[in-house]
Design an enzyme around this catalytic site. Structure first.
Site, mmCIF file in Angstrom:
data_model
loop_
_atom_site.group_PDB
_atom_site.id
_atom_site.type_symbol
_atom_site.label_atom_id
_atom_site.label_comp_id
_atom_site.label_asym_id
_atom_site.label_seq_id
_atom_site.Cartn_x
_atom_site.Cartn_y
_atom_site.Cartn_z
ATOM 1 N N SER A 118 1.582 -9.855 -0.601
ATOM 2 C CA SER A 118 1.299 -8.422 -0.596
ATOM 3 C C SER A 118 1.481 -7.746 0.747
ATOM 4 C CB SER A 118 -0.127 -8.178 -1.099
ATOM 5 O OG SER A 118 -1.058 -8.900 -0.308
ATOM 6 N N GLU A 163 -9.654 5.882 3.244
ATOM 7 C CA GLU A 163 -10.417 4.807 3.853
ATOM 8 C C GLU A 163 -9.457 3.666 4.137
ATOM 9 O OE1 GLU A 163 -9.212 2.937 0.435
ATOM 10 O OE2 GLU A 163 -9.963 4.989 0.554
ATOM 11 N N LYS A 207 0.806 -1.223 0.000
ATOM 12 C CA LYS A 207 0.000 0.000 0.000
ATOM 13 C C LYS A 207 0.842 1.278 0.000
ATOM 14 C CE LYS A 207 -4.177 -1.821 0.149
ATOM 15 N NZ LYS A 207 -5.166 -1.609 -0.934
#
Length: 398
Positions: free
Chosen positions: A380, A112, A90
């Site tokens: 991830s 969010e 991210k």
């Protein structure tokens, strides 16, 4: 295959820009700023420098020898996005959009978050760049991801609990969009996945393609070939888009996206858009595949993984599925938790529950594949954030 949306932001029949009139101008401003930044060598150099010196890129490619030997069949390789600063992919997108906010003169960012990794990444980027930061998070996800709530606050972000609806990612996005409508002049919304109105699906994908570019070069160097299969989990789909994009032109490489099968494929028990009752619809500003009933009402979702607990998927994924380039499947909660344990015990790596879905699929198919084949899993994120939830689920199991 065309990898960019058309001028209206469509990937085939999916995508577009379905938002209140108030947001049309800031979205157009964002698209102009992004396209300018994409051509700006100074912007790209600054981002690349931060990805290298701050995030820790390139992340390693790792051959999981003990895991592979225990399964038999194909060799399983891991793209170690869990080793990024903040613990997940991210941060690649959060830094890119944070720099864009600075370019546009926006001193405040909002976001969010579901699993909390995007929220942590945005809080991190905001602290680094000197931006005011507010993160919306459903209270159910705050319960599941308490550690990440603490991390966001530690970096100066305001975490706003969302009690509406299912109190998960969908509802957090709703609240973030309401904030943005109210504060468009000085605020940039750092959307965390390949979702939302154009240009977000394109822009977030592009910021994440560093994963696939690295993986392709690393794999060629390590194995002197390309992987036979690339596997990634798919919630909104940013980590998957990030690694798939580099391999899409290589038609001999199979691409598999793994959704959350939850407790089963009954309505409300999963988040498997391709395997469940997904149908074309509009959610959060884009036309895509949405879990909905016959009346078009959004269905509740469930996954042990907060980051996969979302009723829609990025529009480019729908185009990839319809074209046949990417295959989508699902893994249930029990399979994901089992893979979580197996990787920890065989390799000393604790995966995020999101990533464990992709790993579980690779573990399922590898034994039937020839010894000379290779499966690349995009790991991830790391699983520190999920230890409490896994323990709770296992304690409550019958």
């Amino acid at each position: 295959m065309k990898t960019l949306p058309d001028d209206r932001g469509y990937f085939g029949d999916y995508g577009g820009r379905f938002v209140p009139e108030t947001l049309m101008a800031p979205l157009a401003e964002l698209e102009r700023a992004y396209r300018k930044a994409s051509r700006d060598r100074a912007f790209q150099t600054r981002l690349d420098d931060l990805l290298r010196s701050y995030v820790g890129r390139p992340t390693p490619l790792y051959l999981a020898r003990r895991l592979s030997a225990g399964l038999g069949g194909a060799r399983i390789w891991l793209k170690r996005e869990d080793l990024c600063h903040t613990g997940a992919h991210k941060i690649n997108n959060a830094l890119g959009q944070g720099l864009l906010a600075c370019e546009m003169g926006k001193g405040r960012v909002i976001a969010e978050t579901g699993a909390g990794q995007h929220g942590v990444a945005v809080a991190t980027a905001a602290a680094l760049l000197g931006l005011e930061c507010r993160v919306y998070m459903g209270t159910e996800d705050m319960r599941r991801q308490e550690l990440n709530v603490v991390r966001m606050g530690l970096m100066g972000a305001e975490v706003v609990p969302v009690e509406a609806g299912s109190r998960t990612l969908k509802d957090a996005i709703n609240e973030a969009l309401r904030d943005w409508v109210t504060n468009v002049s000085g605020t940039h919304y750092i959307l965390g996945s390949v979702l939302g109105p154009h240009p977000y699906p394109m822009m977030v994908r592009d910021f994440q393609t560093v994963i696939g570019r690295e993986a392709l070069l690393q794999f060629r160097k390590a194995a002197r070939t390309l992987p036979d299969m690339v596997v990634a989990c798919v919630g909104g789909g940013s980590n998957a888009a990030g690694i798939f994009t580099a391999f899409v032109p290589h038609e001999n490489v199979g691409l598999v996206g793994v959704e959350a099968g939850g407790r089963g494929l009954a309505p409300g028990e999963h988040a498997a858009r391709f395997s469940g009752t997904g149908a074309s619809g509009i959610l959060h500003g884009t036309r895509t595949l949405v879990l909905q009933d016959d009346d078009g009402q959004i269905l509740d979702t469930h996954s042990v993984s907060a980051g996969l607990d979302y009723p829609a998927v990025g529009p480019e994924h729908v185009q990839w599925q319809e074209s046949g380039r990417v295959t989508y499947t699902n893994v249930d909660d029990e399979e994901a938790i089992a893979a979580f344990h197996v990787l920890a015990e065989s390799e000393g790596i604790v995966p995020a529950l999101e990533s464990a879905h992709a790993l579980a699929y690779a573990m399922k198919v590898a034994p039937a594949m020839p010894l000379a084949t290779n499966v690349l899993v995009n790991l991830s994120g790391r699983g520190d954030k999920d230890l409490g939830e896994v323990g709770r689920v296992e304690r409550e199991a019958p």
